[in-house]
Design a protein around this motif. Structure first.
Motif, PDB file in Angstrom:
ATOM      1  N   THR A 127       0.854  -1.188   0.000  1.00  0.00           N
ATOM      2  CA  THR A 127       0.000   0.000   0.000  1.00  0.00           C
ATOM      3  C   THR A 127       0.888   1.236   0.000  1.00  0.00           C
ATOM      4  O   THR A 127       1.793   1.360   0.824  1.00  0.00           O
ATOM      5  N   GLN A 128       0.615   2.130  -0.929  1.00  0.00           N
ATOM      6  CA  GLN A 128       1.349   3.393  -1.011  1.00  0.00           C
ATOM      7  C   GLN A 128       0.337   4.532  -1.101  1.00  0.00           C
ATOM      8  O   GLN A 128      -0.492   4.565  -2.016  1.00  0.00           O
ATOM      9  N   PHE A 129       0.392   5.445  -0.160  1.00  0.00           N
ATOM     10  CA  PHE A 129      -0.527   6.575  -0.160  1.00  0.00           C
ATOM     11  C   PHE A 129       0.006   7.714  -1.025  1.00  0.00           C
ATOM     12  O   PHE A 129       1.217   7.856  -1.216  1.00  0.00           O
ATOM     13  N   ILE A 130      -0.915   8.518  -1.548  1.00  0.00           N
ATOM     14  CA  ILE A 130      -0.561   9.735  -2.280  1.00  0.00           C
ATOM     15  C   ILE A 130      -0.965  10.890  -1.372  1.00  0.00           C
ATOM     16  O   ILE A 130      -2.139  11.299  -1.341  1.00  0.00           O
ATOM     17  N   PRO A 131      -0.034  11.390  -0.532  1.00  0.00           N
ATOM     18  CA  PRO A 131      -0.349  12.308   0.577  1.00  0.00           C
ATOM     19  C   PRO A 131      -1.228  13.497   0.205  1.00  0.00           C
ATOM     20  O   PRO A 131      -2.169  13.835   0.929  1.00  0.00           O
ATOM     21  N   GLU A 132      -0.939  14.123  -0.950  1.00  0.00           N
ATOM     22  CA  GLU A 132      -1.686  15.333  -1.309  1.00  0.00           C
ATOM     23  C   GLU A 132      -3.140  15.052  -1.710  1.00  0.00           C
ATOM     24  O   GLU A 132      -3.942  15.977  -1.863  1.00  0.00           O
ATOM     25  N   LYS A 133      -3.479  13.781  -1.852  1.00  0.00           N
ATOM     26  CA  LYS A 133      -4.843  13.406  -2.258  1.00  0.00           C
ATOM     27  C   LYS A 133      -5.608  12.699  -1.134  1.00  0.00           C
ATOM     28  O   LYS A 133      -6.710  12.179  -1.349  1.00  0.00           O
ATOM     29  N   MET A 134      -5.058  12.675   0.060  1.00  0.00           N
ATOM     30  CA  MET A 134      -5.606  11.844   1.135  1.00  0.00           C
ATOM     31  C   MET A 134      -6.977  12.283   1.645  1.00  0.00           C
ATOM     32  O   MET A 134      -7.654  11.526   2.336  1.00  0.00           O
ATOM     33  N   ASP A 135      -7.406  13.458   1.312  1.00  0.00           N
ATOM     34  CA  ASP A 135      -8.742  13.886   1.739  1.00  0.00           C
ATOM     35  C   ASP A 135      -9.824  12.962   1.191  1.00  0.00           C
ATOM     36  O   ASP A 135     -10.888  12.799   1.799  1.00  0.00           O
ATOM     37  N   ALA A 136      -9.536  12.327   0.052  1.00  0.00           N
ATOM     38  CA  ALA A 136     -10.521  11.448  -0.594  1.00  0.00           C
ATOM     39  C   ALA A 136     -10.445  10.003  -0.093  1.00  0.00           C
ATOM     40  O   ALA A 136     -11.247   9.167  -0.506  1.00  0.00           O
ATOM     41  N   PHE A 137      -9.513   9.726   0.819  1.00  0.00           N
ATOM     42  CA  PHE A 137      -9.312   8.344   1.263  1.00  0.00           C
ATOM     43  C   PHE A 137     -10.458   7.871   2.148  1.00  0.00           C
ATOM     44  O   PHE A 137     -10.896   8.567   3.060  1.00  0.00           O
ATOM     45  N   SER A 138     -10.945   6.663   1.865  1.00  0.00           N
ATOM     46  CA  SER A 138     -11.998   6.022   2.658  1.00  0.00           C
ATOM     47  C   SER A 138     -11.508   4.642   3.078  1.00  0.00           C
ATOM     48  O   SER A 138     -11.154   3.820   2.219  1.00  0.00           O
ATOM     49  N   ILE A 139     -11.469   4.366   4.383  1.00  0.00           N
ATOM     50  CA  ILE A 139     -11.007   3.070   4.868  1.00  0.00           C
ATOM     51  C   ILE A 139     -11.937   1.953   4.406  1.00  0.00           C
ATOM     52  O   ILE A 139     -11.498   0.841   4.115  1.00  0.00           O
ATOM     53  N   LEU A 140     -13.231   2.238   4.296  1.00  0.00           N
ATOM     54  CA  LEU A 140     -14.181   1.232   3.825  1.00  0.00           C
ATOM     55  C   LEU A 140     -13.917   0.887   2.367  1.00  0.00           C
ATOM     56  O   LEU A 140     -13.855  -0.295   1.998  1.00  0.00           O
ATOM     57  N   SER A 141     -13.732   1.896   1.523  1.00  0.00           N
ATOM     58  CA  SER A 141     -13.448   1.673   0.111  1.00  0.00           C
ATOM     59  C   SER A 141     -12.123   0.928  -0.057  1.00  0.00           C
ATOM     60  O   SER A 141     -11.991   0.035  -0.910  1.00  0.00           O
ATOM     61  N   TYR A 142     -11.143   1.299   0.766  1.00  0.00           N
ATOM     62  CA  TYR A 142      -9.822   0.649   0.733  1.00  0.00           C
ATOM     63  C   TYR A 142      -9.929  -0.851   1.006  1.00  0.00           C
ATOM     64  O   TYR A 142      -9.382  -1.677   0.260  1.00  0.00           O
ATOM     65  N   PHE A 143     -10.654  -1.231   2.052  1.00  0.00           N
ATOM     66  CA  PHE A 143     -10.787  -2.646   2.373  1.00  0.00           C
ATOM     67  C   PHE A 143     -11.668  -3.381   1.363  1.00  0.00           C
ATOM     68  O   PHE A 143     -11.451  -4.558   1.079  1.00  0.00           O
ATOM     69  N   ARG A 144     -12.660  -2.702   0.819  1.00  0.00           N
ATOM     70  CA  ARG A 144     -13.466  -3.322  -0.235  1.00  0.00           C
ATOM     71  C   ARG A 144     -12.569  -3.678  -1.419  1.00  0.00           C
ATOM     72  O   ARG A 144     -12.673  -4.769  -1.994  1.00  0.00           O
ATOM     73  N   TYR A 145     -11.679  -2.762  -1.770  1.00  0.00           N
ATOM     74  CA  TYR A 145     -10.767  -3.029  -2.891  1.00  0.00           C
ATOM     75  C   TYR A 145      -9.808  -4.170  -2.548  1.00  0.00           C
ATOM     76  O   TYR A 145      -9.561  -5.051  -3.374  1.00  0.00           O
ATOM     77  N   ASN A 146      -9.275  -4.158  -1.327  1.00  0.00           N
ATOM     78  CA  ASN A 146      -8.412  -5.252  -0.863  1.00  0.00           C
ATOM     79  C   ASN A 146      -9.094  -6.593  -1.061  1.00  0.00           C
ATOM     80  O   ASN A 146      -8.512  -7.554  -1.591  1.00  0.00           O
ATOM     81  N   LEU A 147     -10.339  -6.675  -0.609  1.00  0.00           N
ATOM     82  CA  LEU A 147     -11.078  -7.939  -0.658  1.00  0.00           C
ATOM     83  C   LEU A 147     -11.427  -8.332  -2.089  1.00  0.00           C
ATOM     84  O   LEU A 147     -11.387  -9.516  -2.432  1.00  0.00           O
ATOM     85  N   MET A 148     -11.738  -7.358  -2.931  1.00  0.00           N
ATOM     86  CA  MET A 148     -12.026  -7.681  -4.323  1.00  0.00           C
ATOM     87  C   MET A 148     -10.790  -8.215  -5.031  1.00  0.00           C
ATOM     88  O   MET A 148     -10.862  -9.214  -5.770  1.00  0.00           O
ATOM     89  N   VAL A 149      -9.650  -7.580  -4.796  1.00  0.00           N
ATOM     90  CA  VAL A 149      -8.394  -8.066  -5.381  1.00  0.00           C
ATOM     91  C   VAL A 149      -8.093  -9.474  -4.858  1.00  0.00           C
ATOM     92  O   VAL A 149      -7.642 -10.346  -5.603  1.00  0.00           O
ATOM     93  N   GLY A 150      -8.350  -9.694  -3.565  1.00  0.00           N
ATOM     94  CA  GLY A 150      -8.128 -11.015  -2.988  1.00  0.00           C
ATOM     95  C   GLY A 150      -9.000 -12.077  -3.631  1.00  0.00           C
ATOM     96  O   GLY A 150      -8.551 -13.196  -3.905  1.00  0.00           O
ATOM     97  N   GLU A 151     -10.255 -11.738  -3.890  1.00  0.00           N
ATOM     98  CA  GLU A 151     -11.173 -12.673  -4.550  1.00  0.00           C
ATOM     99  C   GLU A 151     -10.690 -12.974  -5.969  1.00  0.00           C
ATOM    100  O   GLU A 151     -10.740 -14.120  -6.427  1.00  0.00           O
ATOM    101  N   TYR A 152     -10.229 -11.956  -6.657  1.00  0.00           N
ATOM    102  CA  TYR A 152      -9.702 -12.154  -8.007  1.00  0.00           C
ATOM    103  C   TYR A 152      -8.465 -13.041  -7.980  1.00  0.00           C
ATOM    104  O   TYR A 152      -8.319 -13.969  -8.779  1.00  0.00           O
ATOM    105  N   ARG A 153      -7.570 -12.773  -7.032  1.00  0.00           N
ATOM    106  CA  ARG A 153      -6.339 -13.572  -6.909  1.00  0.00           C
ATOM    107  C   ARG A 153      -6.636 -15.033  -6.583  1.00  0.00           C
ATOM    108  O   ARG A 153      -5.854 -15.914  -6.934  1.00  0.00           O
ATOM    109  N   ALA A 154      -7.758 -15.293  -5.927  1.00  0.00           N
ATOM    110  CA  ALA A 154      -8.116 -16.673  -5.594  1.00  0.00           C
ATOM    111  C   ALA A 154      -8.277 -17.527  -6.848  1.00  0.00           C
ATOM    112  O   ALA A 154      -8.204 -18.752  -6.782  1.00  0.00           O
ATOM    113  N   HIS A 155      -8.467 -16.880  -8.002  1.00  0.00           N
ATOM    114  CA  HIS A 155      -8.597 -17.601  -9.264  1.00  0.00           C
ATOM    115  C   HIS A 155      -7.260 -17.744  -9.989  1.00  0.00           C
ATOM    116  O   HIS A 155      -7.188 -18.389 -11.040  1.00  0.00           O
ATOM    117  N   HIS A 156      -6.186 -17.143  -9.430  1.00  0.00           N
ATOM    118  CA  HIS A 156      -4.906 -17.138 -10.136  1.00  0.00           C
ATOM    119  C   HIS A 156      -3.688 -17.435  -9.258  1.00  0.00           C
ATOM    120  O   HIS A 156      -2.704 -17.985  -9.743  1.00  0.00           O
TER     121      HIS A 156
END
Length: 315
Positions: A127-156
């Motif tokens: 995980t690498q943050f882009i400091p100047e854009k952090m106002d838009a960061f959402s922990i819920l969206s971040y974990f949703r993306y983590n889990l979606m990538v994990g589900e995709y990786r489960a096929h590969h």
């Protein structure tokens, strides 16, 4: 058992695949196929899982079998937990689409590194943050993306465990501490470790800022003691390289792989392909139909999940 396919962003070879199978006592291909047959036969006979089973490929089931350490009964339990937990926490793991992450992509990069760590065969998630854009960061969206990538990786993917690296370079206390919701972190951990059985070998906080102790306190409020004990703090790249070899790291972290920015762009392109779109669409259908569950009540194990969130001290 499906053939292990080549993926441009997830490097695998026979040594990794065979080593993972051997690690969990799954070296015999005939036994793996028999195990997968038994799992598929069982899921089709479960009224509340039958419809979800239609969207689970044998490759996906093989990943679950690995996470269950080669145990057929363990894999059955995980399938039930995955389907049930997704229904309990839809805000984290249902209705995925790549389009929903347009704002997240502006403020954070999250990717699996292409090569597994040679020392312990773990896949490193960075995980690498882009400091100047952090106002838009959402922990819920971040974990949703983590889990979606994990589900995709489960096929590969095909690895023994995972390490999570979080680069805190130039991230201020206000932009990260105020956005870490322990309840969301706890839910994500439950889905990852208790439902899927993800084996977290380590959590590495890189370029640790002066307020890192406050962040660790928040994380320990949410994580199980076993997982929390695997948090590592690195103040310099040199210290980080003692645990994570340079050869698997991006160029901007002293390694030979493309930069994290470039890898992030490649992952975004990959997740928009027709193949990935189909997988993500199937993921959204892997959920238990509770109206058809044989018993009228949840197992006590599931009932305890939501209640555990209220035990967190978030003062």
């Amino acid at each position: 058992m499906e053939v292990i396919t080549v993926h441009p962003l997830i490097e695998l070879n026979n040594e990794i695949v065979e080593g993972t199978r051997k690690f969990y006592g799954m070296g015999d291909v005939k036994t793996i196929n028999e195990s997968l047959d038994a799992i598929q036969d069982w899921t089709k006979k479960q009224p509340h899982l039958a419809s979800a089973t239609e969207f689970m490929t044998r490759r996906y089931l093989e990943t679950i079998l690995i996470l269950a350490r080669g145990s057929v009964e363990g894999a059955k339990n995980k399938i039930d937990k995955i389907c049930t937990t997704r229904g309990l926490m839809p805000e984290l793991c249902m209705n995925f689409s790549v389009q929903e992450y347009s704002k997240l992509f502006e403020c954070v990069r999250y990717i699996p590194l292409p090569k597994v760590c040679p020392t312990d065969k773990t896949r490193i998630m960075m995980t690498q943050f882009i400091p100047e854009k952090m106002d838009a960061f959402s922990i819920l969206s971040y974990f949703r993306y983590n889990l979606m990538v994990g589900e995709y990786r489960a096929h590969h993917d095909y690895t023994i465990a995972e390490r999570f690296v979080i680069d805190l370079n130039n991230v201020s206390q206000m932009t990260i501490i105020t956005k870490v919701n322990p309840i969301v972190v706890k839910k994500a951990e439950i889905i990852a470790t208790e439902a899927y059985g993800t084996k977290i070998k380590g959590i590495h906080l890189l370029n640790a800022p002066p307020f890192v102790d406050k962040l660790i306190f928040l994380l320990k409020q949410a994580l199980k003691e076993k997982v929390a004990s695997r948090i590592h703090v690195h103040y310099t790249l040199e210290d980080f390289h003692k645990l994570i070899p340079k050869e698997v790291l991006p160029k901007d972290y002293g390694g030979d792989e493309p930069t994290l920015e470039k890898l992030s762009e490649l992952w975004q392109e990959t997740l928009r392909t027709e193949e990935a779109t189909k997988i993500i669409s199937n993921i959204n259908n892997i959920i238990a139909d509770e109206s058809k569950r044989p018993t009228n009540q949840f197992n006590q194990e599931y009932m305890g999940m939501p209640g555990s969130f209220r035990k967190l001290n978030v003062d």
